[in-house]
Design a protein around this motif. Sequence first.
Motif, PDB file in Angstrom:
ATOM      1  N   GLY A  40      -8.313  -4.055   7.243  1.00 41.69           N
ATOM      2  CA  GLY A  40      -8.786  -4.027   6.115  1.00 41.69           C
ATOM      3  C   GLY A  40      -9.862  -5.455   5.991  1.00 41.69           C
ATOM      4  O   GLY A  40     -10.500  -5.536   5.301  1.00 41.69           O
ATOM      5  N   ILE A  95      -1.442  -1.137  -4.302  1.00 39.82           N
ATOM      6  CA  ILE A  95      -2.435  -0.314  -4.195  1.00 39.82           C
ATOM      7  C   ILE A  95      -2.043   0.968  -3.789  1.00 39.82           C
ATOM      8  O   ILE A  95      -0.978   1.244  -2.854  1.00 39.82           O
ATOM      9  CB  ILE A  95      -3.495  -0.636  -2.988  1.00 39.82           C
ATOM     10  CG1 ILE A  95      -4.395  -1.897  -3.355  1.00 39.82           C
ATOM     11  CG2 ILE A  95      -4.305   0.498  -2.276  1.00 39.82           C
ATOM     12  CD1 ILE A  95      -5.150  -2.459  -2.315  1.00 39.82           C
ATOM     13  N   TRP A 111      -5.070   0.554  -8.396  1.00 41.22           N
ATOM     14  CA  TRP A 111      -4.361  -0.761  -8.250  1.00 41.22           C
ATOM     15  C   TRP A 111      -3.617  -1.176  -9.410  1.00 41.22           C
ATOM     16  O   TRP A 111      -3.960  -0.858 -10.256  1.00 41.22           O
ATOM     17  CB  TRP A 111      -5.523  -1.678  -7.998  1.00 41.22           C
ATOM     18  CG  TRP A 111      -6.233  -2.192  -8.950  1.00 41.22           C
ATOM     19  CD1 TRP A 111      -6.113  -3.329  -9.855  1.00 41.22           C
ATOM     20  CD2 TRP A 111      -7.664  -1.977  -9.247  1.00 41.22           C
ATOM     21  NE1 TRP A 111      -7.251  -3.624 -10.658  1.00 41.22           N
ATOM     22  CE2 TRP A 111      -8.109  -2.767 -10.374  1.00 41.22           C
ATOM     23  CE3 TRP A 111      -8.497  -0.799  -8.604  1.00 41.22           C
ATOM     24  CZ2 TRP A 111      -9.503  -2.387 -10.702  1.00 41.22           C
ATOM     25  CZ3 TRP A 111      -9.717  -0.842  -9.122  1.00 41.22           C
ATOM     26  CH2 TRP A 111     -10.220  -1.549 -10.151  1.00 41.22           C
ATOM     27  N   ILE A 121       0.959  -1.181   0.037  1.00 44.12           N
ATOM     28  CA  ILE A 121      -0.168   0.103  -0.005  1.00 44.12           C
ATOM     29  C   ILE A 121       1.071   1.255   0.134  1.00 44.12           C
ATOM     30  O   ILE A 121       1.662   1.636   1.024  1.00 44.12           O
ATOM     31  CB  ILE A 121      -0.959  -0.080   1.340  1.00 44.12           C
ATOM     32  CG1 ILE A 121      -1.689  -1.142   1.228  1.00 44.12           C
ATOM     33  CG2 ILE A 121      -1.921   1.218   1.282  1.00 44.12           C
ATOM     34  CD1 ILE A 121      -2.612  -1.474   2.521  1.00 44.12           C
ATOM     35  N   HIS A 172     -11.142  -2.590   0.630  1.00 42.10           N
ATOM     36  CA  HIS A 172     -10.274  -3.040  -0.743  1.00 42.10           C
ATOM     37  C   HIS A 172     -11.334  -3.469  -1.812  1.00 42.10           C
ATOM     38  O   HIS A 172     -10.551  -3.947  -2.869  1.00 42.10           O
ATOM     39  CB  HIS A 172      -9.215  -4.057  -0.175  1.00 42.10           C
ATOM     40  CG  HIS A 172     -10.052  -5.539   0.435  1.00 42.10           C
ATOM     41  ND1 HIS A 172     -10.741  -6.131  -0.111  1.00 42.10           N
ATOM     42  CD2 HIS A 172      -9.679  -5.907   1.743  1.00 42.10           C
ATOM     43  CE1 HIS A 172     -10.946  -7.330   0.560  1.00 42.10           C
ATOM     44  NE2 HIS A 172     -10.442  -7.033   1.891  1.00 42.10           N
TER      45      HIS A 172
END
Length: 454
Positions: A381, A205, A218, A76, A298
Motif C-alpha cells: 500500500g 476498508i 470505507w 481490510i 488507498h
Amino acid sequence: MEKYDAIVVGAGTAGCLAAKTMAQKGLKVCLVEKKPKAEIGEKICGDALGEHHLTFLGLEKPTGGELEAKIDGMKIYSPDEKTVFTVADKDFKGYILNRHLFGQWLLKKATDSGAQLLDSTNLRSPIIEKGAVAGITAKDMKTGKVLELRSKVVVDATGYFGMVRKQLPEELGIDREIENTDVEACYREIRELKVQNENTRYCEIYLNQKASPGGYIWIFPKAGTKVNVGIGTIMRKTGYPNPKEQLYATAYKKPMFEGSTVVSGGAWFDPVRRPLDNMVGNGVIIIGDAASLVNPIHGGGIGPSMLSGHFAGLEIVDALSKGAATKESLWGYNKKYIDTYGKKQGALDIFKIFLLTCSDEDLNYGMNQKLMTEDDVLKAGMGDEFHLNITETAKRVFRGIRKVGFLKQLNTTVSMMKDVKTHYNSYPSTPVGFEAWQAETIRLIAEGHKKLGA
C-alpha cells in the motif's frame, strides 16, 4: 493590476503549504480561492492523515479540534468478509481529521506567514506571455470585478479539475488531461450512529468488485458516534455503477447503520495514478491533486499534497533567488517529489492495474490463503517492495479452483512493480533526457495493461 512573486490558485492542503512556505521566506504571495474564507477546508474526503507527514513538514499537532480521532491502522475485509487483514505498525500514528477545521488551521498558517488571501475569487485563465505563465485573470465573486494579477510564477493547487493545468499551451510540456480510467468517482457521507461503533481505532476498508470495481468501501471512525463512510469506483470506459446507489445498497445494510442519520454528504473525484510525468513549466508549477499525487491504491492524498506544496514552495524560493522561475530552475521540484514519494505511486499504478483484473473470488481466495502477509500488505500500500507467500498448499488450492492464472498475474505484478520503481529511480535531474524517460514510462504502463489484461 497587482504584482506578486507568486500566485497560488487554490487554498486546499497543497496550496496553503505552498503559500506558507514561500511567505515565510519573504516572497510576496497571493492565495486565490473561489470559496468564501469561512468555507475553506470543506471537502469530500476520507479525512485520514498519518502523523509522520506533520513531523516531516515540521508542523506541530493542532489542538483545536482539528484531529477528531486517533487511528492505529486499518482493517481490510475480503469481499465475503470472512478474512480480515489488520494492517498496523507499532510506530504508526494516524488521525481522522475534522477537514474544515484542519483546512482553516493551515490557512491561518499561510496568512500568518504573510500570504494575502483573495477568497470568493474564481480563476478565469492563466496569462501566457512569451512562452511563460505571467499571472492569472480572476473574477471577484463579491463585486463581479475581473482582476488581472501578475506574478513571476503561478502555482496550480486547484485539485482534481486542474483549472490552470487544463488551460496551459501544449508547448509548456505539461499533460493537460487525465484519463477517466485513472479517476475514481467517490461518494461520502458523515453519519451519526445511534450507538458508538465498537471499532474506534481502525479505518475499515471493504473490498468488493461488484459494488466498487477498482476501489473499495470505507468506514472510518470520527469523534463520538460519527463515522465517515464512503465508496470509490474506477470510471471505466465500459461504464461504472453509481457510487451513491452502491453505498446505500451495500454498506448501509450493516446493522451498525440502523437508525443512523446523515450529517453531510457529497460526491467527488480522485485521480488515482502515477504523478504527472512533468509538473513544471516556464512560470508554472502543479501540486496536489492537480498533479495526480493521490495514492493509486488507498486514495490517500492529504499527506502527498502537503508534501508537494512544501517542496514546490522551497523550489520557487530557490529559483527566484537565482533569477527567473523557468522550467529548468523549477525542475528540482519534479526530482524531489519523484524521489521521495512519486516512485512509489508509479509502482502502485501497476498494482492498481492488477486489482482491476481481480474478481471477488480471486480476492477471497488470495486473502484466505494469505498470499501476502499483513506486513506485506502494508508495504504494498505504501509502494515499497513486498514478498509473496505462495505455498504448495496455496498452489494446490488455486489449481483446484482453476485459478492458477491468478497466481501468475500476481507474480507478474510484483516483477513489474520492481521494474517501474527501478525506472523511476532514473528520473532525470534536469529536463535533458526527460522525453526518453517519459517514453519508457508510457511503454511500461502500456506493458502492464497488456500483461495484466486491464
